[in-house]
Write a protein that holds these residues in place. Structure first.
Motif, PDB file in Angstrom:
ATOM      1  N   ASN A 389      17.027 -19.605 -23.645  1.00 53.87           N
ATOM      2  CA  ASN A 389      15.846 -20.084 -22.936  1.00 53.87           C
ATOM      3  C   ASN A 389      15.764 -21.607 -23.052  1.00 53.87           C
ATOM      4  OD1 ASN A 389      13.471 -19.886 -21.462  1.00 53.87           O
ATOM      5  ND2 ASN A 389      12.191 -19.794 -23.304  1.00 53.87           N
ATOM      6  N   VAL A 390      15.150 -22.243 -22.046  1.00 57.44           N
ATOM      7  CA  VAL A 390      14.911 -23.687 -22.058  1.00 57.44           C
ATOM      8  C   VAL A 390      13.439 -23.924 -21.737  1.00 57.44           C
ATOM      9  CG1 VAL A 390      15.468 -25.910 -21.025  1.00 57.44           C
ATOM     10  CG2 VAL A 390      17.272 -24.213 -21.349  1.00 57.44           C
ATOM     11  N   VAL A 391      12.762 -24.670 -22.605  1.00 53.04           N
ATOM     12  CA  VAL A 391      11.342 -24.977 -22.413  1.00 53.04           C
ATOM     13  C   VAL A 391      11.187 -26.490 -22.298  1.00 53.04           C
ATOM     14  CG1 VAL A 391       9.029 -24.860 -23.407  1.00 53.04           C
ATOM     15  CG2 VAL A 391      10.603 -22.932 -23.677  1.00 53.04           C
ATOM     16  N   ILE A 392      10.456 -26.929 -21.261  1.00 50.87           N
ATOM     17  CA  ILE A 392      10.219 -28.356 -21.035  1.00 50.87           C
ATOM     18  C   ILE A 392       8.727 -28.639 -21.205  1.00 50.87           C
ATOM     19  CG2 ILE A 392      10.412 -30.266 -19.406  1.00 50.87           C
ATOM     20  CD1 ILE A 392      12.631 -28.716 -18.009  1.00 50.87           C
ATOM     21  N   ALA A 393       8.430 -29.613 -22.047  1.00 48.86           N
ATOM     22  CA  ALA A 393       7.033 -30.040 -22.239  1.00 48.86           C
ATOM     23  C   ALA A 393       6.933 -31.517 -21.882  1.00 48.86           C
ATOM     24  CB  ALA A 393       6.599 -29.803 -23.677  1.00 48.86           C
ATOM     25  N   VAL A 394       5.917 -31.875 -21.093  1.00 47.16           N
ATOM     26  CA  VAL A 394       5.755 -33.252 -20.619  1.00 47.16           C
ATOM     27  C   VAL A 394       4.383 -33.781 -21.045  1.00 47.16           C
ATOM     28  CG1 VAL A 394       5.666 -34.755 -18.604  1.00 47.16           C
ATOM     29  CG2 VAL A 394       7.267 -32.833 -18.656  1.00 47.16           C
ATOM     30  N   ASP A 395       4.378 -34.998 -21.576  1.00 50.95           N
ATOM     31  CA  ASP A 395       3.128 -35.664 -21.957  1.00 50.95           C
ATOM     32  C   ASP A 395       3.117 -37.041 -21.303  1.00 50.95           C
ATOM     33  OD1 ASP A 395       0.773 -36.422 -23.123  1.00 50.95           O
ATOM     34  OD2 ASP A 395       1.697 -36.981 -25.037  1.00 50.95           O
ATOM     35  N   VAL A 396       2.158 -37.276 -20.405  1.00 48.63           N
ATOM     36  CA  VAL A 396       2.097 -38.531 -19.652  1.00 48.63           C
ATOM     37  C   VAL A 396       0.816 -39.280 -20.021  1.00 48.63           C
ATOM     38  CG1 VAL A 396       2.107 -39.583 -17.371  1.00 48.63           C
ATOM     39  CG2 VAL A 396       3.388 -37.470 -17.769  1.00 48.63           C
ATOM     40  N   LYS A 397       0.962 -40.573 -20.292  1.00 50.49           N
ATOM     41  CA  LYS A 397      -0.187 -41.420 -20.616  1.00 50.49           C
ATOM     42  C   LYS A 397      -0.194 -42.634 -19.690  1.00 50.49           C
ATOM     43  CE  LYS A 397      -0.046 -40.188 -25.535  1.00 50.49           C
ATOM     44  NZ  LYS A 397       0.111 -40.715 -26.921  1.00 50.49           N
ATOM     45  N   GLY A 398      -1.388 -43.112 -19.380  1.00 56.51           N
ATOM     46  CA  GLY A 398      -1.526 -44.333 -18.589  1.00 56.51           C
ATOM     47  C   GLY A 398      -1.260 -44.152 -17.119  1.00 56.51           C
ATOM     48  N   VAL A 399      -1.584 -42.997 -16.580  1.00 59.55           N
ATOM     49  CA  VAL A 399      -1.403 -42.768 -15.146  1.00 59.55           C
ATOM     50  C   VAL A 399      -2.545 -43.423 -14.388  1.00 59.55           C
ATOM     51  CG1 VAL A 399      -1.219 -41.032 -13.336  1.00 59.55           C
ATOM     52  CG2 VAL A 399      -0.238 -40.599 -15.596  1.00 59.55           C
TER      53      VAL A 399
END
Length: 400
Positions: A389-399
């Motif tokens: 399995n492959v899990v992708i987590a994204v955290d974006v700041k300053g949009v």
């Protein structure tokens, strides 16, 4: 230009009959192998030990009988495998043949040679004793039955005429192979249907995995000097169909140039990677099935980080420049984290026309290219793993 060793690399191949050991052939061992030359040489040397007596004096020797055969020349008996034996045999054989042609052979030598040639019949019968003994042992004692004869099999190449696009060759098509050595007609029959076309081999490429030297080499054109486009020298009659390692490209060994390292890695495509602005942190967790060895877990975190380079699908090109961190590395999982700063270019959906490649997706792509001093160890460790399995987590700041 260096001379290429043609002996150790040239392979002519062998047929099934050429692989047959002559030692297993009963006719390989002759109980009696004297021919005309051997008898003449024997008689000439034996005659030197037989005294000749004049008809008027039967008690006093008057020489020997050697003059009645090859003459008084020094025809000593050399060893059969020697060059002297072969040279002497050629000389005497040509001499006797010339005498027979001219009709100048003396009467006593004519009778002697006729007697020797008649002995060939008994010689053949004697030499056949080994085969008859072997046949008797197999057939009568062991009672081994001979296998049924099997039809010959061949590989046939069909070449179409220039204007033909394709042709059907039905199953059971008879192919004329002319006659064999005994004059019998040979006919082969195709085992299955074939659609012959104008398809041809356009490119020959290779990938070499040398575990001893820990090298991964590719050749974009194997029949070249550098694996790319440089033509082979006229003195070369071989090339490496499966590639070669860096040892072969040393200047003192051959003219071949070192092949380029293979570009290896893995890619992940996802809509989550469509990141255009802000500080973007991506964490990729790869879970493995419980298979293979612990080679991956044996690598340090920094060894993984220093041997992976990231590329992202940009608007005009593949963009890179972000560092990667490995936070977890064990037998069951690998966690990779990378951060794109605010000034980092936008990561957009993959455009084949702009970026090239053969990816079958429109999602944004992150390419993890394996390169560095320990690239082979990392490749070997990942290659043996089976992904669960492959899990992708994204955290974006300053949009904005």
């Amino acid at each position: 230009m260096k001379k290429i060793d043609t002996f150790s690399h040239y392979r002519d191949g062998k047929s099934q009959m050429q692989r047959f050991l002559t030692e297993l052939d009963p006719s390989n061992l002759e109980l009696h192998d004297f021919d005309l030359f051997d008898w003449l040489l024997f008689a000439n040397n034996f005659a030197t030990h037989v005294n000749y007596f004049d008809k008027n004096d039967a008690t006093t020797p008057n020489g020997t009988w050697e003059g009645f055969f090859l003459g008084a020349d020094d025809y000593s008996i050399p060893r059969r495998e020697s060059v002297a034996y072969k040279s002497l045999k050629k000389e005497v054989t040509e001499l006797v043949a010339q005498f027979e042609k001219d009709g100048s052979l003396t009467p006593h030598m004519t009778l002697f040679i006729c007697f020797i040639k008649l002995m060939d019949f008994s010689k053949k019968a004697l030499n056949n004793l080994t085969k008859r003994h072997l046949d008797f042992y197999y057939n009568e004692i062991l009672q081994i039955e001979k296998q049924d004869a099997k039809a010959d099999k061949v590989y046939v190449i069909f070449e179409l005429a220039k204007k033909a696009i394709q042709e059907r060759v039905p199953e059971g098509t008879l192919l004329d192979a002319k006659k064999d050595a005994t004059g019998k007609k040979r006919v082969f029959k195709t085992e299955k249907e074939l659609i012959a076309s104008q398809a041809k081999v356009v490119e020959l490429k290779s990938f070499l995995n040398d575990k001893t030297k820990k090298e991964l080499k590719i050749a974009r054109a194997v029949n070249t000097l550098d694996g790319i486009a440089e033509k082979l020298p006229e003195t070369s009659n071989y090339w490496w169909p499966f590639g070669y390692n860096s040892n072969e490209s040393k200047p003192d060994k051959s003219d071949f140039k070192e092949l380029e390292n293979a570009k290896l890695g893995f890619s992940i495509a996802s809509s989550l990677l469509n990141l255009k602005e802000g500080e973007r942190t991506v964490t990729v967790t790869i879970s493995f099935r419980d298979n293979g060895t612990s080679k991956l877990a044996a690598l340090r975190l920094d060894e993984i980080e220093n041997n992976i380079k990231l590329f992202y699908s940009g608007e005009k090109e593949w963009v890179s420049g972000s560092a990667i961190r490995c936070t977890v590395n064990d037998a069951k999982s690998l966690v990779l984290t990378f951060t794109l700063t605010k000034n980092f270019p936008a990561v957009v959906g993959y455009n084949k026309e702009v970026l090239g490649g053969t990816f079958l997706t429109d999602f944004a792509i992150a390419r993890f290219m394996i390169e560095g001093n320990r690239y082979y160890d990392l490749y070997e460790a990942l290659a043996e793993k089976e992904i669960e399995n492959v899990v992708i987590a994204v955290d974006v700041k300053g949009v904005k």
